[in-house]
Scaffold this active site. Structure first.
Site, PDB file in Angstrom:
ATOM      1  N   ARG A 196      29.087  54.511  47.355  1.00  0.00           N
ATOM      2  CA  ARG A 196      30.013  53.619  47.105  1.00  0.00           C
ATOM      3  C   ARG A 196      31.489  53.793  47.837  1.00  0.00           C
ATOM      4  NH1 ARG A 196      31.432  51.300  40.805  1.00  0.00           N
ATOM      5  NH2 ARG A 196      29.744  50.219  41.340  1.00  0.00           N
TER       6      ARG A 196
ATOM      7  N   HIS B 206      26.894  44.078  46.612  1.00  0.00           N
ATOM      8  CA  HIS B 206      26.532  44.926  45.743  1.00  0.00           C
ATOM      9  C   HIS B 206      24.948  44.766  45.450  1.00  0.00           C
ATOM     10  CE1 HIS B 206      26.806  47.703  42.385  1.00  0.00           C
ATOM     11  NE2 HIS B 206      27.546  47.030  41.562  1.00  0.00           N
TER      12      HIS B 206
ATOM     13  N   GLN C 298      22.965  45.400  42.225  1.00  0.00           N
ATOM     14  CA  GLN C 298      23.458  44.534  41.101  1.00  0.00           C
ATOM     15  C   GLN C 298      22.672  43.389  41.190  1.00  0.00           C
ATOM     16  OE1 GLN C 298      25.422  45.453  38.243  1.00  0.00           O
ATOM     17  NE2 GLN C 298      24.361  43.908  37.527  1.00  0.00           N
TER      18      GLN C 298
ATOM     19  N   ASP D 174      32.335  37.194  37.722  1.00  0.00           N
ATOM     20  CA  ASP D 174      33.008  38.677  37.768  1.00  0.00           C
ATOM     21  C   ASP D 174      34.428  38.761  37.821  1.00  0.00           C
ATOM     22  OD1 ASP D 174      32.775  41.333  38.447  1.00  0.00           O
ATOM     23  OD2 ASP D 174      32.876  40.940  40.598  1.00  0.00           O
TER      24      ASP D 174
ATOM     25  N   CYS E 263      28.197  41.351  36.004  1.00  0.00           N
ATOM     26  CA  CYS E 263      27.792  42.752  36.151  1.00  0.00           C
ATOM     27  C   CYS E 263      28.604  43.792  35.448  1.00  0.00           C
ATOM     28  CB  CYS E 263      28.184  43.005  37.684  1.00  0.00           C
ATOM     29  SG  CYS E 263      29.721  42.946  38.341  1.00  0.00           S
TER      30      CYS E 263
ATOM     31  N   ARG F  37      19.714  47.524  36.049  1.00  0.00           N
ATOM     32  CA  ARG F  37      20.047  48.636  37.360  1.00  0.00           C
ATOM     33  C   ARG F  37      19.125  50.046  37.400  1.00  0.00           C
ATOM     34  NH1 ARG F  37      25.121  48.294  39.137  1.00  0.00           N
ATOM     35  NH2 ARG F  37      24.269  49.971  40.456  1.00  0.00           N
TER      36      ARG F  37
END
Ligand code: CP
Ligand code: NVA
Length: 317
Positions: free
Chosen positions: A114, A141, A144, A236, A275, A303
């Site tokens: 990440r 991402h 996700q 988000d 998310c 996930r």
């Protein structure tokens, strides 16, 4: 299990960077495996599928879901996770990405990373000689996106033809829905103010990709237009990790809040997706986040399953 792995030949040794590099069938294969793993969590062979392997988990930014779900996924497949904080490693003292990528590749079989900037991931993957799994960058991402596609499939039993409205910042999650939606034949509409719209080059790429899958991608400014008749409404945070222009951004994204009124514009059985982590009262109200249409904890659980599936296909025998 044998049948599972038979069909994964093309996925062996593959990285997951943006999913743009994956075909629709490859993405569907991972989703199918994820659903199968979720339905058969105790299959003994899976517990030893990656025995003897190690996977590094390298984080430049905070994480709860990604860190824990990858660590559990790696362990539950029989491999050893090696969790590294950016600042605890020599990266924190300025060791170049290209050296770190080559060094870690000599020790481990795969690297989950990440990082703040997508260019860092690109540089890392250029130099790594083992599969690299993008655990979020400022651009995208992908895990996700896979988890959310699995969540949609679980609730709707199909993906092609679904309308997904994303409302808010045209950020890494907006990009993730644009990419996975185009790959899977969905109709993705993003509503953002012009100053925070998704990257037009990615949108143009996705529009072309969607022509091949029967899907579509559209960017508008009006959230009500985006949400009309949608099967799923996603949002988000207004301000992502590492961003600095917080107050200006919060102000201009204020009208993009997903609330009960906006949800009434979508189909009555539309799902709400986020998310997480969420900022209640900013991009979404408590009522919607905790309401009956919210699938946010299914997304979080999924996930684990999509990551197990991707690790199994990429690193399995
Ligand atoms: N959704 C997500 O990636 O959460 P974390 O930042 O907690 O990993
Ligand atoms: N857009 C958010 C997603 C967090 C999982 C961020 O990048 O901070």
């Amino acid at each position: 299990m044998e049948r599972l792995m038979e069909s994964s030949a093309g996925l062996h040794g593959r990285s997951v960077l943006t999913l743009q590099e994956w075909t629709p069938n490859e993405i569907k294969q991972v989703l199918t495996t994820a659903a199968w793993l979720k339905a058969n969590p105790k299959v003994a062979q899976i517990r030893y599928a990656l025995a003897g392997q190690s996977v590094a988990l390298l984080f430049e930014l905070p994480s709860t879901r990604t860190r824990v779900s990858f660590q559990v996924a790696v362990e539950s497949l029989g491999a050893a996770p090696v969790v590294l904080g950016w600042e605890d490693s020599q990266l924190g003292r300025g060791e170049p990405i290209k050296d770190t990528a080559r060094v870690l590749s000599r020790y481990v079989d795969g690297i989950v990373i990440r990082c703040r900037r997508h260019e860092t991931l690109q540089e890392f993957s250029r130099w790594a000689s083992v599969p690299v799994f993008n655990a979020l960058t400022d651009r995208i991402h992908p895990f996700q996106a896979l988890a959310d596609a699995l969540t949609l499939w679980e609730h709707k039993r199909h993906l092609a033809g679904l309308k997904l409205a994303y409302v808010g910042d045209g950020n890494n999650m907006a990009h993730s829905y644009v990419v996975v939606g185009a790959k899977l034949g969905m109709h993705v509409v993003v509503a953002s103010p012009a100053a925070y719209a998704p990257d037009p080059t990615l949108v143009q790429w996705a529009e072309k990709e969607a022509l091949l899958t029967g899907g579509s991608v559209q960017v508008v400014e009006d959230p009500r237009e985006a949400v009309a008749g949608a099967d799923a409404v996603a949002t988000d945070v207004f301000v992502s990790m590492g961003q600095v222009d917080q107050e200006a951004k919060r102000l201009s994204l204020g009208p993009y809040q997903v609330n009960a009124d906006l949800m009434t514009r979508a189909k009555p059985d539309a799902l709400f997706l986020h998310c997480l982590p969420a900022h209640r009262g900013e991009e979404v109200t408590e009522e919607v986040l905790e309401g009956p249409q919210s699938a946010v904890f299914d997304q979080a659980e999924n996930r684990l399953w999509v990551q197990k599936a991707a690790l199994l296909h990429s690193l399995g025998e």
